[in-house]
Design an enzyme around this catalytic site. Structure first.
Site, PDB file in Angstrom:
ATOM      1  N   ARG A 141      -9.093  66.349  47.554  1.00 33.80           N
ATOM      2  CA  ARG A 141      -9.189  67.607  48.347  1.00 33.80           C
ATOM      3  C   ARG A 141      -9.847  68.426  47.419  1.00 33.80           C
ATOM      4  O   ARG A 141      -9.890  68.301  45.953  1.00 33.80           O
ATOM      5  CB  ARG A 141      -8.048  67.989  49.062  1.00 33.80           C
ATOM      6  CG  ARG A 141      -6.680  67.755  48.535  1.00 33.80           C
ATOM      7  CD  ARG A 141      -6.198  68.712  47.300  1.00 33.80           C
ATOM      8  NE  ARG A 141      -6.511  70.096  47.538  1.00 33.80           N
ATOM      9  CZ  ARG A 141      -6.919  70.809  46.427  1.00 33.80           C
ATOM     10  NH1 ARG A 141      -6.646  70.313  45.075  1.00 33.80           N
ATOM     11  NH2 ARG A 141      -7.184  71.988  46.623  1.00 33.80           N
ATOM     12  N   ARG A 180     -14.505  65.393  56.616  1.00 32.48           N
ATOM     13  CA  ARG A 180     -13.773  66.785  56.771  1.00 32.48           C
ATOM     14  C   ARG A 180     -15.014  67.934  56.905  1.00 32.48           C
ATOM     15  O   ARG A 180     -16.074  67.602  56.494  1.00 32.48           O
ATOM     16  CB  ARG A 180     -13.130  67.186  55.395  1.00 32.48           C
ATOM     17  CG  ARG A 180     -11.858  66.413  54.997  1.00 32.48           C
ATOM     18  CD  ARG A 180     -10.742  67.009  54.158  1.00 32.48           C
ATOM     19  NE  ARG A 180     -10.173  68.145  54.531  1.00 32.48           N
ATOM     20  CZ  ARG A 180      -9.439  69.083  53.743  1.00 32.48           C
ATOM     21  NH1 ARG A 180      -9.444  68.661  52.634  1.00 32.48           N
ATOM     22  NH2 ARG A 180      -8.874  69.908  54.111  1.00 32.48           N
ATOM     23  N   ASP A 240     -14.372  77.166  50.192  1.00 34.73           N
ATOM     24  CA  ASP A 240     -14.780  75.982  50.805  1.00 34.73           C
ATOM     25  C   ASP A 240     -16.142  76.122  51.332  1.00 34.73           C
ATOM     26  O   ASP A 240     -17.038  75.143  51.311  1.00 34.73           O
ATOM     27  CB  ASP A 240     -13.953  75.497  51.995  1.00 34.73           C
ATOM     28  CG  ASP A 240     -12.712  74.835  51.244  1.00 34.73           C
ATOM     29  OD1 ASP A 240     -11.739  75.609  50.917  1.00 34.73           O
ATOM     30  OD2 ASP A 240     -12.615  73.588  50.948  1.00 34.73           O
ATOM     31  N   ASN A 263     -12.060  79.767  53.185  1.00 43.13           N
ATOM     32  CA  ASN A 263     -11.127  79.420  52.198  1.00 43.13           C
ATOM     33  C   ASN A 263      -9.881  78.730  52.727  1.00 43.13           C
ATOM     34  O   ASN A 263      -9.746  79.089  53.938  1.00 43.13           O
ATOM     35  CB  ASN A 263     -11.148  80.335  50.976  1.00 43.13           C
ATOM     36  CG  ASN A 263     -10.124  79.524  49.680  1.00 43.13           C
ATOM     37  OD1 ASN A 263     -10.723  78.250  49.232  1.00 43.13           O
ATOM     38  ND2 ASN A 263      -9.261  80.065  49.089  1.00 43.13           N
ATOM     39  N   LYS A 264      -8.838  78.186  52.104  1.00 48.19           N
ATOM     40  CA  LYS A 264      -7.495  77.774  52.755  1.00 48.19           C
ATOM     41  C   LYS A 264      -6.852  78.904  53.424  1.00 48.19           C
ATOM     42  O   LYS A 264      -6.939  80.178  53.011  1.00 48.19           O
ATOM     43  CB  LYS A 264      -6.961  77.453  51.133  1.00 48.19           C
ATOM     44  CG  LYS A 264      -5.372  76.857  51.676  1.00 48.19           C
ATOM     45  CD  LYS A 264      -5.410  75.809  52.711  1.00 48.19           C
ATOM     46  CE  LYS A 264      -6.130  74.777  52.323  1.00 48.19           C
ATOM     47  NZ  LYS A 264      -6.558  73.856  53.441  1.00 48.19           N
TER      48      LYS A 264
END
Ligand code: MRU
Length: 347
Positions: free
Chosen positions: A48, A91, A239, A249-250
């Site tokens: 990941r 993804r 990302d 992002n996360k």
């Protein structure tokens, strides 16, 4: 500073991936021999982190080409088409995946048709190149970003943007590693990063191994620490960065960025050019992955929420560009990123 593990490695004609679902408890590698196995490893989070996903996808294409190298040209071409589709569906948010697939597709389409073994060899070379370039970009980002951190800085990071999320060195953690290597005393505060715990399991593991001072907090503690003056800077990875500088992002990144602004703490995003998607005008167009409800109801087989409770599990959020103090790239630091400054990076 060199890390003691490899996130992805090519061994005996296979792609080996450190199994990030098992860390920090066990160090085991998962071996992939086809595009389908690689796509599954990406989907299941064996590997990941945006740049690492891109590298894995490139090797997935190379593996499939090697697997089909003995086939007739038409069957080779059809099989490769399927491989690209499978990998692209693994993804949705990290644009590095699609960026790497585009590079691999350009090699495939540019090769002389009718010679699958030669094409397979070219595709493997390109995958190796993508991996090597990622490490170089991270080192360059590290050097540019380290200049932003003074001696003694206490940095908050979120999720894992380290060597495990890339081919090596890391983006946000790469900046921290480079600053430490330059002799600065940096201490890191990392939040757990619910629900997959990339902060608690992966970032904490990377830093503990290298003796970089790190303190773990839960996701809801950063406001408290900022309010008490215990955080000097925030650095995260990304990302996907849209053309206007909005950053996906996360999940939880946006919350931290808002808090950082409230407390006048610089909020830095470290991301290579392969994470910037000039095709998307703003963050509103970035596809946000929704993952399985089981990740929120519990962890590692333990369920703490009532069975059947309704769950939302968006894996990423979007931080508007105006909350980003600077974007750290391999080409340099872009202060107050906007459409014009981001476009200039590609000139
Ligand atoms: O769901 P993940 O673990 O793939 O999400 C990773 C992140 O959000 C990272 O911060 C991002 O990919 C940057 S990695 C250098």
């Amino acid at each position: 500073m060199t890390v003691s593990f490899e996130t992805l490695r090519w061994r005996d004609g296979h792609l080996e991936l450190i199994d990030q679902r098992l860390l920090p408890g066990r160090i085991e590698y998962v071996s992939c021999a086809s595009a389908a196995e690689t796509a599954r490893a990406v989907r299941d989070m064996v590997v990941r982190g945006a740049p690492a996903i891109g590298c894995a996808a490139a090797y997935g294409v190379a593996l499939e080409a090697a697997r089909l190298a003995g086939a007739a040209p038409a069957a080779f071409s059809a099989g490769m088409g399927k491989a690209f589709d499978l990998l692209a569906a693994s993804r949705p948010t990290a644009v590095n995946l699609f960026w790497a697939l585009e590079r691999m597709r350009a090699v495939l389409e540019g090769a002389r048709p009718g010679q699958p073994p030669a094409i397979a060899a070219r595709l493997l070379e390109e995958a190796h190149r993508i991996l090597a370039e990622d490490i170089q970009a991270n080192r360059a980002m590290g050097a540019h970003g380290a200049a932003l951190l003074g001696d003694g800085t206490r940095v908050l990071t979120h999720c894992n943007a380290g060597a495990l999320a890339t081919a090596g060195h890391g983006t946000a953690l790469g900046v921290i590693r480079s600053a430490v290597a330059a002799g600065k005393r940096i201490s890191v505060i990392v939040d757990e990063t619910r629900p997959f715990l990339q902060g608690a399991r992966l970032t904490a593991w990377e830093l503990v191994q290298e003796d970089i001072p790190v303190t773990l907090i839960t996701d809801n503690m950063s406001g408290h620490l900022m309010g008490r003056g215990e955080i000097d800077a925030v650095i995260v990875g990304a990302d996907r960065v849209a053309a206007n500088g909005d950053v996906a992002n996360k999940i939880g990144t946006y919350m931290i960025a808002v808090l950082a602004r409230r407390h006048t703490i610089p909020f830095y995003v470290a991301a290579p050019l392969s994470t910037i998607d000039l095709r998307l005008a703003s963050g509103a167009a970035i596809p946000i992955e929704e993952r399985d409800a089981s990740e929120v109801r519990g962890y590692a087989g333990v369920e703490w929420a009532p069975t059947g409770v309704n769950v939302r599990n968006p894996a990423f959020d979007v931080t508007p560009a105006d909350l980003v103090t600077a974007l750290i790239t391999e080409k340099g630091v872009v202060h107050a990123p906007d459409r014009g400054k981001i476009a200039a990076l590609f000139e």
